[in-house]
Design a protein around this motif. Structure first.
Motif, PDB file in Angstrom:
ATOM      1  N   ILE A   1      13.862 -35.610   3.779  1.00  0.00           N
ATOM      2  CA  ILE A   1      15.403 -35.698   3.955  1.00  0.00           C
ATOM      3  C   ILE A   1      15.469 -37.670   3.980  1.00  0.00           C
ATOM      4  O   ILE A   1      16.809 -36.977   2.854  1.00  0.00           O
ATOM      5  CB  ILE A   1      16.083 -35.410   5.354  1.00  0.00           C
ATOM      6  N   GLY A   2      15.061 -37.911   4.511  1.00  0.00           N
ATOM      7  CA  GLY A   2      15.556 -39.515   4.512  1.00  0.00           C
ATOM      8  C   GLY A   2      14.810 -40.125   2.789  1.00  0.00           C
ATOM      9  O   GLY A   2      15.249 -40.760   1.717  1.00  0.00           O
ATOM     10  N   ILE A   3      13.699 -39.692   2.181  1.00  0.00           N
ATOM     11  CA  ILE A   3      12.772 -39.893   0.831  1.00  0.00           C
ATOM     12  C   ILE A   3      13.416 -38.927  -0.546  1.00  0.00           C
ATOM     13  O   ILE A   3      14.586 -39.234  -0.613  1.00  0.00           O
ATOM     14  CB  ILE A   3      11.344 -39.397   1.040  1.00  0.00           C
ATOM     15  N   LEU A   4      14.230 -37.862  -0.082  1.00  0.00           N
ATOM     16  CA  LEU A   4      15.055 -36.982  -0.316  1.00  0.00           C
ATOM     17  C   LEU A   4      16.586 -37.828  -0.965  1.00  0.00           C
ATOM     18  O   LEU A   4      16.525 -37.535  -2.363  1.00  0.00           O
ATOM     19  CB  LEU A   4      15.084 -35.965  -0.608  1.00  0.00           C
ATOM     20  N   ILE A   5      17.093 -38.435  -0.260  1.00  0.00           N
ATOM     21  CA  ILE A   5      18.718 -38.973  -0.045  1.00  0.00           C
ATOM     22  C   ILE A   5      18.305 -40.742  -1.287  1.00  0.00           C
ATOM     23  O   ILE A   5      19.329 -40.588  -1.136  1.00  0.00           O
ATOM     24  CB  ILE A   5      18.851 -39.543   1.617  1.00  0.00           C
ATOM     25  N   ALA A   6      17.445 -41.247  -0.141  1.00  0.00           N
ATOM     26  CA  ALA A   6      16.927 -42.168  -0.872  1.00  0.00           C
ATOM     27  C   ALA A   6      16.619 -41.996  -2.793  1.00  0.00           C
ATOM     28  O   ALA A   6      17.007 -42.880  -3.569  1.00  0.00           O
ATOM     29  CB  ALA A   6      15.386 -43.121  -0.582  1.00  0.00           C
ATOM     30  N   ILE A   7      15.905 -40.959  -3.273  1.00  0.00           N
ATOM     31  CA  ILE A   7      15.465 -40.709  -4.365  1.00  0.00           C
ATOM     32  C   ILE A   7      16.868 -40.561  -5.228  1.00  0.00           C
ATOM     33  O   ILE A   7      17.259 -40.977  -5.948  1.00  0.00           O
ATOM     34  CB  ILE A   7      14.583 -39.206  -4.534  1.00  0.00           C
ATOM     35  N   TYR A   8      17.797 -40.215  -4.501  1.00  0.00           N
ATOM     36  CA  TYR A   8      19.116 -39.081  -4.289  1.00  0.00           C
ATOM     37  C   TYR A   8      20.370 -40.342  -5.185  1.00  0.00           C
ATOM     38  O   TYR A   8      20.731 -40.718  -6.238  1.00  0.00           O
ATOM     39  CB  TYR A   8      19.621 -38.228  -4.350  1.00  0.00           C
ATOM     40  N   ILE A   9      20.007 -41.643  -4.015  1.00  0.00           N
ATOM     41  CA  ILE A   9      21.406 -42.467  -4.150  1.00  0.00           C
ATOM     42  C   ILE A   9      20.599 -43.907  -4.940  1.00  0.00           C
ATOM     43  O   ILE A   9      21.203 -44.569  -6.357  1.00  0.00           O
ATOM     44  CB  ILE A   9      21.223 -43.822  -2.449  1.00  0.00           C
ATOM     45  N   ASN A  10      19.228 -44.027  -5.680  1.00  0.00           N
ATOM     46  CA  ASN A  10      18.577 -44.540  -6.528  1.00  0.00           C
ATOM     47  C   ASN A  10      18.858 -43.957  -7.997  1.00  0.00           C
ATOM     48  O   ASN A  10      19.181 -44.596  -8.967  1.00  0.00           O
ATOM     49  CB  ASN A  10      16.887 -44.687  -6.448  1.00  0.00           C
ATOM     50  N   ASN A  11      18.783 -42.690  -8.074  1.00  0.00           N
ATOM     51  CA  ASN A  11      19.183 -42.242  -9.320  1.00  0.00           C
ATOM     52  C   ASN A  11      20.275 -41.827  -9.743  1.00  0.00           C
ATOM     53  O   ASN A  11      21.076 -42.956 -10.352  1.00  0.00           O
ATOM     54  CB  ASN A  11      18.696 -40.724  -9.564  1.00  0.00           C
ATOM     55  N   TRP A  12      21.300 -42.251  -8.889  1.00  0.00           N
ATOM     56  CA  TRP A  12      22.822 -42.270  -9.034  1.00  0.00           C
ATOM     57  C   TRP A  12      22.790 -43.398  -9.125  1.00  0.00           C
ATOM     58  O   TRP A  12      23.871 -44.158 -10.269  1.00  0.00           O
ATOM     59  CB  TRP A  12      23.948 -42.167  -7.594  1.00  0.00           C
ATOM     60  N   ASN A  13      22.764 -44.570  -8.500  1.00  0.00           N
ATOM     61  CA  ASN A  13      22.581 -46.312  -8.797  1.00  0.00           C
ATOM     62  C   ASN A  13      21.964 -46.362 -10.481  1.00  0.00           C
ATOM     63  O   ASN A  13      22.691 -47.064 -10.941  1.00  0.00           O
ATOM     64  CB  ASN A  13      21.992 -46.726  -7.797  1.00  0.00           C
ATOM     65  N   GLU A  14      21.023 -46.278 -10.645  1.00  0.00           N
ATOM     66  CA  GLU A  14      20.624 -46.338 -11.971  1.00  0.00           C
ATOM     67  C   GLU A  14      21.379 -45.736 -13.380  1.00  0.00           C
ATOM     68  O   GLU A  14      21.574 -45.812 -14.373  1.00  0.00           O
ATOM     69  CB  GLU A  14      19.018 -45.854 -12.461  1.00  0.00           C
ATOM     70  N   ASP A  15      21.954 -44.808 -12.800  1.00  0.00           N
ATOM     71  CA  ASP A  15      23.255 -43.414 -13.590  1.00  0.00           C
ATOM     72  C   ASP A  15      24.392 -44.230 -14.217  1.00  0.00           C
ATOM     73  O   ASP A  15      25.282 -45.103 -14.618  1.00  0.00           O
ATOM     74  CB  ASP A  15      23.127 -42.235 -13.923  1.00  0.00           C
ATOM     75  N   ARG A  16      24.966 -45.354 -13.095  1.00  0.00           N
ATOM     76  CA  ARG A  16      26.250 -46.242 -12.717  1.00  0.00           C
ATOM     77  C   ARG A  16      25.653 -47.251 -13.570  1.00  0.00           C
ATOM     78  O   ARG A  16      26.762 -47.871 -14.694  1.00  0.00           O
ATOM     79  CB  ARG A  16      26.636 -46.074 -11.936  1.00  0.00           C
ATOM     80  N   LYS A  17      24.407 -48.353 -13.192  1.00  0.00           N
ATOM     81  CA  LYS A  17      24.582 -49.356 -14.192  1.00  0.00           C
ATOM     82  C   LYS A  17      24.047 -48.551 -15.906  1.00  0.00           C
ATOM     83  O   LYS A  17      24.320 -49.788 -16.277  1.00  0.00           O
ATOM     84  CB  LYS A  17      22.815 -49.664 -13.475  1.00  0.00           C
ATOM     85  N   ASP A  18      23.447 -47.680 -16.353  1.00  0.00           N
ATOM     86  CA  ASP A  18      23.243 -47.425 -17.537  1.00  0.00           C
ATOM     87  C   ASP A  18      24.393 -47.343 -18.280  1.00  0.00           C
ATOM     88  O   ASP A  18      24.244 -47.604 -19.126  1.00  0.00           O
ATOM     89  CB  ASP A  18      22.128 -46.302 -17.584  1.00  0.00           C
TER      90      ASP A  18
END
Length: 180
Positions: free
Chosen positions: A17-34
């Protein structure tokens, strides 16, 4: 054995669950930067294209003055191409600015809409065509500066009309992008 399996799941589930949350946050951050990057580059592209459009409009008047002056003096065999160019302050060609487009086309082009990419690619292609046509005009002008004949004046006039038609094509593509 059941205790070991239960203990294993109790330990592994929070990790997953921690890994999945970290991946989700990372993807969200990348989308925001893009999205931020695309917004900044789009604003830059629009600014460059607006400046280009204004330069084309400014140069149209000068180019039309050259064409009119060529037409007025075409039969006068005492007035050379150099004399005509001196009267109108030379040949004016607009600057086509596409630096922002080149920046994104070399990095994150997949983030842009196809229609915008297509129009920007067309502008880049038309810029190269305009550059080639301008070179032909300048070659004609420099090799015939002292020519006073009607033929060279007519050829120069036709070439200027051709340059204007390319500029109009560029303006049409600019309108497609800016109107979005």
């Amino acid at each position: 054995m059941k205790k070991n399996i239960k203990a294993f799941f109790k330990e592994i589930v929070p990790i997953i669950i921690g890994i999945l949350i970290a991946i989700y946050i990372n993807n969200w951050n990348e989308d925001r930067k893009d999205k931020n990057y695309i917004n900044r580059i789009s604003a830059s592209i629009n600014k460059e294209l607006t400046e280009t459009n204004n330069d084309i409009i400014e140069k149209f008047a000068l180019q039309e003055t050259l064409i009119d002056t060529l037409d007025f003096y075409k039969k006068d065999d005492k007035i050379s191409i150099l004399d005509i160019l001196m009267k109108v302050n030379g040949v004016s060609i607009p600057s086509i600015k596409i630096s922002s487009w080149k920046a994104i086309s070399n990095s994150k082009i997949e983030l842009m809409e196809y229609d915008k990419i297509s129009s920007l690619a067309n502008i880049e292609e038309e810029k190269e065509i305009l550059k080639a046509k301008s070179n032909y005009v300048m070659n004609l002008v420099y090799s015939n500066l002292n020519d006073t004949g009607i033929d060279k004046k007519e050829i120069l006039k036709i070439m200027m009309f051709d340059i204007i038609s390319t500029e109009i094509t560029i303006q049409e593509e600019i309108e497609v992008i800016i109107s979005e």
